[in-house]
Design a protein around this motif. Structure first.
Motif, PDB file in Angstrom:
ATOM      1  N   PHE A 107      17.299  40.630 -37.673  1.00  0.00           N
ATOM      2  CA  PHE A 107      17.778  41.724 -36.872  1.00  0.00           C
ATOM      3  C   PHE A 107      19.198  41.989 -36.846  1.00  0.00           C
ATOM      4  N   VAL A 108      20.064  40.754 -36.720  1.00  0.00           N
ATOM      5  CA  VAL A 108      21.417  41.103 -36.504  1.00  0.00           C
ATOM      6  C   VAL A 108      21.948  41.205 -38.077  1.00  0.00           C
ATOM      7  N   ALA A 109      21.544  40.414 -38.999  1.00  0.00           N
ATOM      8  CA  ALA A 109      21.830  40.471 -40.515  1.00  0.00           C
ATOM      9  C   ALA A 109      21.277  41.866 -40.784  1.00  0.00           C
ATOM     10  N   ASP A 110      20.431  42.410 -40.389  1.00  0.00           N
ATOM     11  CA  ASP A 110      20.026  43.802 -41.005  1.00  0.00           C
ATOM     12  C   ASP A 110      20.957  44.862 -40.417  1.00  0.00           C
ATOM     13  N   LEU A 111      21.397  44.734 -39.238  1.00  0.00           N
ATOM     14  CA  LEU A 111      22.482  45.508 -38.571  1.00  0.00           C
ATOM     15  C   LEU A 111      23.766  45.571 -39.247  1.00  0.00           C
ATOM     16  N   ALA A 112      24.052  44.255 -39.764  1.00  0.00           N
ATOM     17  CA  ALA A 112      25.323  43.764 -40.538  1.00  0.00           C
ATOM     18  C   ALA A 112      25.203  44.384 -41.922  1.00  0.00           C
ATOM     19  N   ALA A 113      24.138  44.379 -42.489  1.00  0.00           N
ATOM     20  CA  ALA A 113      23.920  45.005 -43.944  1.00  0.00           C
ATOM     21  C   ALA A 113      23.952  46.762 -43.821  1.00  0.00           C
ATOM     22  N   ARG A 126      23.352  46.698 -31.794  1.00  0.00           N
ATOM     23  CA  ARG A 126      23.892  47.862 -32.713  1.00  0.00           C
ATOM     24  C   ARG A 126      25.125  48.517 -32.697  1.00  0.00           C
ATOM     25  N   THR A 127      25.457  48.768 -31.494  1.00  0.00           N
ATOM     26  CA  THR A 127      26.912  49.392 -31.133  1.00  0.00           C
ATOM     27  C   THR A 127      27.991  48.258 -31.232  1.00  0.00           C
ATOM     28  N   MET A 128      27.681  47.043 -30.958  1.00  0.00           N
ATOM     29  CA  MET A 128      28.732  45.787 -30.952  1.00  0.00           C
ATOM     30  C   MET A 128      28.991  45.674 -32.280  1.00  0.00           C
ATOM     31  N   VAL A 129      27.772  45.503 -33.248  1.00  0.00           N
ATOM     32  CA  VAL A 129      28.063  45.289 -34.765  1.00  0.00           C
ATOM     33  C   VAL A 129      28.836  46.510 -35.167  1.00  0.00           C
ATOM     34  N   ALA A 130      28.559  47.639 -34.998  1.00  0.00           N
ATOM     35  CA  ALA A 130      29.454  48.702 -35.574  1.00  0.00           C
ATOM     36  C   ALA A 130      30.794  48.789 -35.182  1.00  0.00           C
ATOM     37  N   ASN A 131      31.094  48.284 -34.339  1.00  0.00           N
ATOM     38  CA  ASN A 131      32.638  48.189 -33.636  1.00  0.00           C
ATOM     39  C   ASN A 131      33.407  46.890 -34.103  1.00  0.00           C
ATOM     40  N   LEU A 132      32.886  46.164 -35.032  1.00  0.00           N
ATOM     41  CA  LEU A 132      33.394  44.800 -35.419  1.00  0.00           C
ATOM     42  C   LEU A 132      34.304  45.374 -36.768  1.00  0.00           C
ATOM     43  N   SER A 133      35.256  44.532 -36.929  1.00  0.00           N
ATOM     44  CA  SER A 133      36.009  44.574 -38.102  1.00  0.00           C
ATOM     45  C   SER A 133      35.184  44.356 -39.468  1.00  0.00           C
ATOM     46  N   ASP A 134      35.558  44.860 -40.490  1.00  0.00           N
ATOM     47  CA  ASP A 134      34.770  44.827 -41.958  1.00  0.00           C
ATOM     48  C   ASP A 134      34.738  43.225 -42.180  1.00  0.00           C
ATOM     49  N   GLU A 135      35.705  42.560 -41.972  1.00  0.00           N
ATOM     50  CA  GLU A 135      35.616  41.094 -41.995  1.00  0.00           C
ATOM     51  C   GLU A 135      34.464  40.468 -41.193  1.00  0.00           C
ATOM     52  N   ASP A 136      34.715  40.859 -39.945  1.00  0.00           N
ATOM     53  CA  ASP A 136      33.429  40.222 -38.965  1.00  0.00           C
ATOM     54  C   ASP A 136      32.211  40.673 -39.353  1.00  0.00           C
ATOM     55  N   VAL A 137      31.908  41.885 -39.785  1.00  0.00           N
ATOM     56  CA  VAL A 137      30.757  42.402 -40.254  1.00  0.00           C
ATOM     57  C   VAL A 137      30.075  41.507 -41.426  1.00  0.00           C
ATOM     58  N   VAL A 138      30.939  41.159 -42.391  1.00  0.00           N
ATOM     59  CA  VAL A 138      30.599  40.251 -43.468  1.00  0.00           C
ATOM     60  C   VAL A 138      30.303  39.158 -43.134  1.00  0.00           C
ATOM     61  N   ARG A 139      31.324  38.410 -42.087  1.00  0.00           N
ATOM     62  CA  ARG A 139      30.960  37.097 -41.611  1.00  0.00           C
ATOM     63  C   ARG A 139      29.757  36.851 -40.825  1.00  0.00           C
ATOM     64  N   ILE A 140      29.261  38.119 -39.902  1.00  0.00           N
ATOM     65  CA  ILE A 140      27.926  37.962 -39.171  1.00  0.00           C
ATOM     66  C   ILE A 140      26.754  37.701 -40.321  1.00  0.00           C
ATOM     67  N   TYR A 141      27.060  38.616 -41.202  1.00  0.00           N
ATOM     68  CA  TYR A 141      25.952  38.766 -42.300  1.00  0.00           C
ATOM     69  C   TYR A 141      25.763  37.238 -43.118  1.00  0.00           C
ATOM     70  N   GLU A 142      26.919  37.080 -43.396  1.00  0.00           N
ATOM     71  CA  GLU A 142      26.945  35.297 -44.035  1.00  0.00           C
ATOM     72  C   GLU A 142      26.318  34.457 -43.174  1.00  0.00           C
ATOM     73  N   MET A 143      26.858  34.365 -41.809  1.00  0.00           N
ATOM     74  CA  MET A 143      26.296  33.317 -40.661  1.00  0.00           C
ATOM     75  C   MET A 143      24.888  33.216 -40.444  1.00  0.00           C
ATOM     76  N   THR A 144      24.269  34.670 -40.743  1.00  0.00           N
ATOM     77  CA  THR A 144      22.681  34.862 -40.486  1.00  0.00           C
ATOM     78  C   THR A 144      21.983  34.387 -41.692  1.00  0.00           C
ATOM     79  N   GLY A 145      22.715  34.391 -42.826  1.00  0.00           N
ATOM     80  CA  GLY A 145      22.127  33.974 -44.046  1.00  0.00           C
ATOM     81  C   GLY A 145      21.362  35.280 -44.539  1.00  0.00           C
ATOM     82  N   GLY A 146      21.696  36.395 -43.979  1.00  0.00           N
ATOM     83  CA  GLY A 146      20.967  37.530 -44.664  1.00  0.00           C
ATOM     84  C   GLY A 146      19.624  37.900 -43.813  1.00  0.00           C
ATOM     85  N   ALA A 147      19.367  37.079 -42.995  1.00  0.00           N
ATOM     86  CA  ALA A 147      17.903  37.355 -42.494  1.00  0.00           C
ATOM     87  C   ALA A 147      17.779  37.563 -41.068  1.00  0.00           C
TER      88      ALA A 147
END
Length: 73
Positions: free
Chosen positions: A57-63, A34-55
């Protein structure tokens, strides 16, 4: 699935079953992710969400971060 970390030659290992990662992480490790995702850049947070297909635990953190930061996706 193995992906290359943005801007480096390091790889990030993962599997098709990563959606259930929250069930296998203890509270301490879940907080670390959760802390690592919170410290990502905006671009990387969106990229993580897209890479996970929005599904999963990690996608939920990014969302959650995307909502906090008012990012479009």
């Amino acid at each position: 699935m193995t992906q290359t970390r943005h801007g480096s030659g390091e790889s990030i290992a993962g599997s098709a079953d990563d959606a259930g990662a929250a069930a296998t992480l203890d509270a301490e490790n879940a907080n670390a992710v959760r802390t690592m995702v919170a410290n990502l850049s905006d671009e990387d947070v969106v990229r993580i969400y897209e890479m996970t297909g929005g599904a999963g635990f990690v996608a939920d953190l990014a969302a959650t971060q995307m909502e906090k930061r008012n990012l479009d996706y």
